[in-house]
Design a protein around this motif. Structure first.
Motif, PDB file in Angstrom:
ATOM      1  N   ALA A 180     -10.556  13.967  91.316  1.00 39.81           N
ATOM      2  CA  ALA A 180     -11.906  14.236  91.816  1.00 39.81           C
ATOM      3  C   ALA A 180     -12.262  13.328  92.984  1.00 39.81           C
ATOM      4  CB  ALA A 180     -12.931  14.069  90.688  1.00 39.81           C
ATOM      5  N   ALA A 181     -11.628  12.148  93.052  1.00 39.83           N
ATOM      6  CA  ALA A 181     -11.887  11.205  94.130  1.00 39.83           C
ATOM      7  C   ALA A 181     -10.982  11.451  95.349  1.00 39.83           C
ATOM      8  CB  ALA A 181     -11.702   9.780  93.618  1.00 39.83           C
ATOM      9  N   GLY A 182     -10.111  12.455  95.263  1.00 41.47           N
ATOM     10  CA  GLY A 182      -9.292  12.810  96.430  1.00 41.47           C
ATOM     11  C   GLY A 182      -7.815  12.494  96.339  1.00 41.47           C
ATOM     12  N   ILE A 183      -7.381  11.838  95.267  1.00 38.73           N
ATOM     13  CA  ILE A 183      -5.954  11.548  95.102  1.00 38.73           C
ATOM     14  C   ILE A 183      -5.264  12.800  94.568  1.00 38.73           C
ATOM     15  CG2 ILE A 183      -4.245  10.159  93.853  1.00 38.73           C
ATOM     16  CD1 ILE A 183      -5.741   8.528  95.874  1.00 38.73           C
ATOM     17  N   ARG A 184      -4.150  13.161  95.157  1.00 39.79           N
ATOM     18  CA  ARG A 184      -3.414  14.336  94.725  1.00 39.79           C
ATOM     19  C   ARG A 184      -2.151  13.949  93.991  1.00 39.79           C
ATOM     20  NH1 ARG A 184      -7.681  15.912  94.726  1.00 39.79           N
ATOM     21  NH2 ARG A 184      -8.654  17.317  96.180  1.00 39.79           N
ATOM     22  N   GLY A 185      -1.576  14.914  93.302  1.00 36.45           N
ATOM     23  CA  GLY A 185      -0.360  14.687  92.533  1.00 36.45           C
ATOM     24  C   GLY A 185       0.882  14.787  93.386  1.00 36.45           C
ATOM     25  N   CYS A 186       1.992  14.488  92.775  1.00 38.81           N
ATOM     26  CA  CYS A 186       3.305  14.568  93.420  1.00 38.81           C
ATOM     27  C   CYS A 186       3.969  15.855  92.977  1.00 38.81           C
ATOM     28  CB  CYS A 186       4.186  13.390  93.007  1.00 38.81           C
ATOM     29  SG  CYS A 186       3.505  11.794  93.415  1.00 38.81           S
ATOM     30  N   SER A 187       3.913  16.873  93.795  1.00 37.42           N
ATOM     31  CA  SER A 187       4.495  18.142  93.389  1.00 37.42           C
ATOM     32  C   SER A 187       5.970  18.248  93.750  1.00 37.42           C
ATOM     33  CB  SER A 187       3.726  19.306  94.004  1.00 37.42           C
ATOM     34  OG  SER A 187       3.715  19.182  95.410  1.00 37.42           O
ATOM     35  N   LYS A 188       6.410  17.502  94.752  1.00 38.28           N
ATOM     36  CA  LYS A 188       7.806  17.548  95.171  1.00 38.28           C
ATOM     37  C   LYS A 188       8.286  16.157  95.531  1.00 38.28           C
ATOM     38  CE  LYS A 188       7.215  21.871  97.620  1.00 38.28           C
ATOM     39  NZ  LYS A 188       7.455  22.546  98.868  1.00 38.28           N
ATOM     40  N   LYS A 189       9.563  15.959  95.411  1.00 38.56           N
ATOM     41  CA  LYS A 189      10.173  14.694  95.865  1.00 38.56           C
ATOM     42  C   LYS A 189      10.184  14.709  97.386  1.00 38.56           C
ATOM     43  CE  LYS A 189      12.591  10.958  94.915  1.00 38.56           C
ATOM     44  NZ  LYS A 189      12.085   9.838  94.232  1.00 38.56           N
ATOM     45  N   GLY A 190       9.936  13.533  97.956  1.00 46.20           N
ATOM     46  CA  GLY A 190      10.049  13.462  99.414  1.00 46.20           C
ATOM     47  C   GLY A 190       8.926  12.766 100.072  1.00 46.20           C
TER      48      GLY A 190
END
Length: 117
Positions: free
Chosen positions: A107-117
């Motif tokens: 909610a604060a703007g941090i996104r997840g890691c969907s792919k390596k790289g």
């Protein structure tokens, strides 16, 4: 976002590595499976986990994570915190569940890691 902002958002206590709270966090990985952390994280990633063993520190070191947040109020032993600090890895503790902590950061703007790289 700086790790110090994450600390405030999660009402987290710093267990070690307070001198590294100015690190930038770009993504977050919420997992208790270190194989997923190895597969999906990248630099400037924060790990939120309920796993409190030495494998967390080893995995964080291998993947160059920016910090670790232990969730659900789970306190790691002193050896784990000491190893993290020795590896220049800041360690925080929050009472939030893994789901809640990740949701607050999302909610604060941090996104997840969907792919390596």
């Amino acid at each position: 976002m700086k790790l110090s902002e994450v600390q405030k958002l999660l009402d987290a206590r710093v267990l070690g590595g307070e001198e590294y709270l100015d690190r930038q966090i770009e993504t977050c990985c919420g997992s208790d499976m270190m194989s997923d952390v190895l597969a999906f994280t990248k630099r400037n990633t924060l790990l939120c986990t309920g796993l409190t063993n030495m494998q967390v520190v080893r995995t964080a070191d291998m993947t160059e994570l920016s910090g670790v947040v232990f969730v659900r109020g789970k306190v790691p032993c002193e050896d784990i915190v000491a190893a993290a600090v020795e590896n220049m890895l800041p360690v925080l503790l929050t009472e939030h569940t893994l789901f809640e902590a990740c949701g607050i950061l999302y909610a604060a703007g941090i996104r997840g890691c969907s792919k390596k790289g």
